[in-house]
Motif scaffolding. Structure first.
Motif, mmCIF file in Angstrom:
data_model
loop_
_atom_site.group_PDB
_atom_site.id
_atom_site.type_symbol
_atom_site.label_atom_id
_atom_site.label_comp_id
_atom_site.label_asym_id
_atom_site.label_seq_id
_atom_site.Cartn_x
_atom_site.Cartn_y
_atom_site.Cartn_z
ATOM 1 N N GLU A 211 0.859 -1.184 0.000
ATOM 2 C CA GLU A 211 0.000 0.000 0.000
ATOM 3 C C GLU A 211 0.894 1.233 0.000
ATOM 4 O OE1 GLU A 211 -3.395 2.206 2.750
ATOM 5 O OE2 GLU A 211 -2.872 0.082 3.110
ATOM 6 N N VAL A 212 0.695 2.107 -0.973
ATOM 7 C CA VAL A 212 1.556 3.277 -1.175
ATOM 8 C C VAL A 212 0.922 4.491 -0.510
ATOM 9 C CG1 VAL A 212 2.642 4.781 -2.868
ATOM 10 C CG2 VAL A 212 2.435 2.331 -3.336
ATOM 11 N N ILE A 213 1.673 5.120 0.390
ATOM 12 C CA ILE A 213 1.203 6.356 1.023
ATOM 13 C C ILE A 213 1.381 7.519 0.062
ATOM 14 C CG2 ILE A 213 1.552 7.927 2.969
ATOM 15 C CD1 ILE A 213 2.500 5.523 4.602
ATOM 16 N N TRP A 214 2.564 7.611 -0.534
ATOM 17 C CA TRP A 214 2.778 8.552 -1.633
ATOM 18 C C TRP A 214 3.925 8.061 -2.507
ATOM 19 C CZ3 TRP A 214 7.679 10.318 -1.695
ATOM 20 C CH2 TRP A 214 8.352 10.506 -0.492
ATOM 21 N N GLU A 215 3.932 8.470 -3.751
ATOM 22 C CA GLU A 215 4.982 8.094 -4.705
ATOM 23 C C GLU A 215 5.225 9.242 -5.657
ATOM 24 O OE1 GLU A 215 6.216 4.435 -7.728
ATOM 25 O OE2 GLU A 215 4.134 4.666 -7.087
ATOM 26 N N ARG A 216 6.494 9.496 -5.950
ATOM 27 C CA ARG A 216 6.858 10.570 -6.868
ATOM 28 C C ARG A 216 7.795 10.023 -7.945
ATOM 29 N NH1 ARG A 216 3.178 12.111 -4.669
ATOM 30 N NH2 ARG A 216 2.886 13.933 -3.302
ATOM 31 N N GLU A 217 7.350 10.153 -9.207
ATOM 32 C CA GLU A 217 8.210 9.836 -10.345
ATOM 33 C C GLU A 217 9.199 10.979 -10.558
ATOM 34 O OE1 GLU A 217 8.156 7.048 -12.052
ATOM 35 O OE2 GLU A 217 6.366 6.157 -11.127
ATOM 36 N N VAL A 218 10.351 10.680 -11.176
ATOM 37 C CA VAL A 218 11.391 11.688 -11.351
ATOM 38 C C VAL A 218 10.896 12.903 -12.145
ATOM 39 C CG1 VAL A 218 13.640 12.148 -12.409
ATOM 40 C CG2 VAL A 218 13.294 10.071 -11.062
ATOM 41 N N PRO A 219 10.208 12.722 -13.298
ATOM 42 C CA PRO A 219 9.711 13.923 -13.990
ATOM 43 C C PRO A 219 8.736 14.743 -13.152
ATOM 44 C CG PRO A 219 9.659 12.017 -15.444
ATOM 45 C CD PRO A 219 9.945 11.498 -14.063
ATOM 46 N N GLU A 220 8.004 14.060 -12.270
ATOM 47 C CA GLU A 220 7.067 14.765 -11.403
ATOM 48 C C GLU A 220 7.785 15.572 -10.336
ATOM 49 O OE1 GLU A 220 3.288 13.626 -8.456
ATOM 50 O OE2 GLU A 220 4.430 12.076 -9.501
ATOM 51 N N LEU A 221 8.942 15.115 -9.907
ATOM 52 C CA LEU A 221 9.704 15.838 -8.894
ATOM 53 C C LEU A 221 10.184 17.183 -9.408
ATOM 54 C CD1 LEU A 221 11.874 12.934 -7.405
ATOM 55 C CD2 LEU A 221 9.995 14.143 -6.274
ATOM 56 N N ASP A 222 10.584 17.235 -10.678
ATOM 57 C CA ASP A 222 11.085 18.489 -11.247
ATOM 58 C C ASP A 222 10.579 18.613 -12.680
ATOM 59 O OD1 ASP A 222 12.392 20.822 -11.709
ATOM 60 O OD2 ASP A 222 14.406 19.959 -11.746
#
Length: 603
Positions: A211-222
């Motif tokens: 179960e994922v609380i939050w996830e960030r893809e690299v393009p989404e980070l910047d």
């Protein structure tokens, strides 16, 4: 037994007996003679093919025929002349002999009680093997018999089968039953073993995800930076996969993203993964150890191939640059922050990164420098590597540890004790090398030495053989001398009794408080000193990159898939599909890979 009384039966039996066993027939010898005795007299041949119940006239005719043939062809062997037997006993022995020749089990006979008849010659002393059996010569019993070993082929046709040497049909019942039972039992047992608890295979993908609380893809980070991948914070180039992928402080998690040679350092909010700050630092790498005041120290190069390197001291919480300075370097391949300053693996010559130098983090001035390739036993730490099709001399995967003014650096089969105050470097050659919070274990084929981090010897023992450390995670001391787990006091070096056998090549993981020893199919939970096995669990699919993360209640075994085990009992609690490398920041479970970072819920 009457079928043995005619001449044709006797001739037929003799011919078969001689051809099969003694290696000759009516045409002459075809095999070697018995080297132990002289030729067999004609009477022995007649006696070997007669049984109780044969008439006196028939026996006389058989003997005359055998004498005529034996005069031409000597028969190897010797004579054993038993005394007269009771007819009933002779018949029983003959029947049991035929059973033995036909393959039926029968009791081994003891030596017959005998008394020689007047006029009979005494039987010569036997020199045959102890397993030989004497065949009665007939009802009269005074004509002798051929002593044959247990390996002698049958001289008659089996009454039950009609074929010499053939097994009765009932002899096949037991093998058939065994085969049928094996076909039924083996699949059942195999199914039970595979279905048993703890038999999970971590090399296979399981259906359920974390179960994922939050996830960030690299393009989404910047979104504006165009960065494509996540790289270790302390990695000097994009090809180095080993390293620290995330630096955690109380309020911020720091990661590095990359696109070609452009890099940026990002500070994430642990609660939701949002980006708090960003610093663009081309061709940069940073120390995985943060400063006591929550700072991150990095080196960057402004232009490729240039000589200008800059040091940056950043506030991890806000990302603000507290100070920067020009570093007196022409190249760098690794940095580590100590209490005395920033240790850098710098360039001593063109593309040779063996110079260990200490820089002041306030202004970048150089305190001292040592070329490691000039030190004996340090050459094994380096290897040749191509970067952008150009050869570089660089250090292998590094491990750092600190204690006050002393730093320890290990790579490959060499450990260096560095006095950061004076620049003195002391090498030690050993394998494996395990670095803990306050000591270094240096193993060799002779003995193992435990050092303080200042390089002084704590103790040594020839009864300690360290288990290899896992590729990732904390180094854990476990003694597996002679492929046996041993109780060991790591403070004094005392080695106690063997606890249990373990497999060669077992790997140590977990923590020193909760150590684990794993093979490719079994995980052992141990007491800190190895004095007992708390529990064991059968798990397939583990290897050198498998690690065990320890929380207050759960041991998380991370491979291609992940498994949660009760820390106290070893009970399997859950399995989940793996999401890359797992890290613990307090009670938080973090997953990183080359394209994303995520906070996971521990089931």
């Amino acid at each position: 037994m009457g079928r043995w009384s005619d001449r044709r039966a006797a001739k037929r039996a003799r011919k078969q007996y001689l051809a099969d066993y003694y290696g000759q027939d009516d045409a002459g010898p075809t095999g070697p003679a018995n080297p132990y005795r002289s030729a067999l007299p004609p009477e022995s041949t007649a006696g070997s093919t007669s049984t109780a119940g044969t008439g006196r006239g028939s026996r006389r005719r058989i003997r005359r025929a055998q004498r005529r043939k034996s005069a031409r062809h000597q028969v190897p062997g010797w004579v054993n002349q038993p005394a007269r037997l009771d007819p009933a006993l002779a018949g029983r022995l003959a029947r049991e002999q035929r059973r033995t020749e036909a393959g039926w089990p029968t009791a081994r006979h003891t030596r017959y009680g005998t008394s020689a008849r007047a006029g009979d010659a005494a039987a010569p002393a036997s020199t045959t093997p102890a397993a030989s059996t004497s065949i009665p010569s007939g009802r009269g019993g005074n004509r002798g018999g051929v002593a044959r070993s247990a390996a002698t082929p049958s001289a008659s046709r089996s009454r039950r089968t009609g074929r010499s040497g053939a097994l009765p049909s009932r002899q096949w019942i037991r093998p058939v039953l065994v085969l049928v039972a094996a076909c039924v039992v083996i699949p059942v047992v195999a199914g039970l073993l595979l279905a048993a608890p703890g038999g999970a295979d971590l090399s296979e993908r399981v259906a359920e995800d974390f179960e994922v609380i939050w996830e960030r893809e690299v393009p989404e980070l910047d979104p504006d930076g165009g960065y494509s991948s996540l790289v270790p914070v302390d990695s000097p180039d994009r090809y180095t996969s080993a390293g620290t992928e995330i630096v955690t402080t109380e309020d911020t998690w720091v990661v590095m993203v990359e696109q070609d040679t452009a890099r940026a350092l990002l500070g994430l909010d642990p609660r939701d993964g949002s980006v708090r700050w960003r610093q663009d630092l081309d061709r940069s790498h940073c120390s995985a150890r943060t400063g006591p005041d929550g700072t991150v120290v990095c080196l960057s190069q402004e232009a490729p191939g240039g000589s200008a390197w800059t040091g940056h001291v950043l506030d991890a919480a806000s990302g603000d640059e507290l100070t920067s300075w020009q570093a007196p370097l022409t190249g760098a391949w690794g940095v580590h922050l100590t209490d005395a300053g920033l240790l850098v693996l710098a360039e001593s010559g063109a593309r040779t990164y063996d110079r260990l130098t200490l820089l002041d983090v306030t202004d970048g001035t150089e305190a001292w420098a040592v070329d490691l390739l000039d030190i004996d036993d340090a050459e094994s730490m380096f290897y040749e590597r191509e970067v952008d099709d150009v050869g570089h001399t660089v250090m292998s995967t590094r491990q750092w540890q600190d204690e006050g003014e002393h730093a320890t650096l290990s790579a490959s089969t060499t450990a260096l004790f560095v006095d950061t105050g004076t620049g003195d470097v002391t090498p030690r050659h050993c394998y494996p090398i395990l670095l803990t919070e306050d000591a270094l274990g240096c193993d060799s084929y002779r003995h193992m030495v435990m050092y303080h981090l200042d390089g002084t010897e704590r103790w040594s023992s020839a009864r300690v053989d360290l288990a290899l450390p896992a590729y990732r995670g904390e180094h854990v001391l476990i003694n597996i001398t002679g492929e046996s787990l041993h109780h060991t006091d790591w403070d004094s070096g005392y080695v106690g009794a063997s606890v249990r056998r373990v497999e060669r090549g077992s790997i140590a993981t977990g923590t020193q408080t909760d150590p684990f020893l794993m093979s490719d199919h079994e995980l052992l939970s141990l007491a800190p000193d190895g004095s007992q096995v708390r529990w064991s669990e059968e798990i397939r699919g583990m290897n050198s990159i498998t690690t065990v993360l320890v929380t207050d209640e759960v041991a998380i075994v991370n491979a291609f898939s992940a498994m949660g085990l009760d820390l106290t009992t070893g009970e399997q609690l859950w399995t989940r599909y793996g999401r890359g490398n797992l890290h613990l920041a307090g009670d938080a479970l973090i997953a990183t890979n080359s394209s994303s970072v995520a906070l996971l819920e521990i089931p």
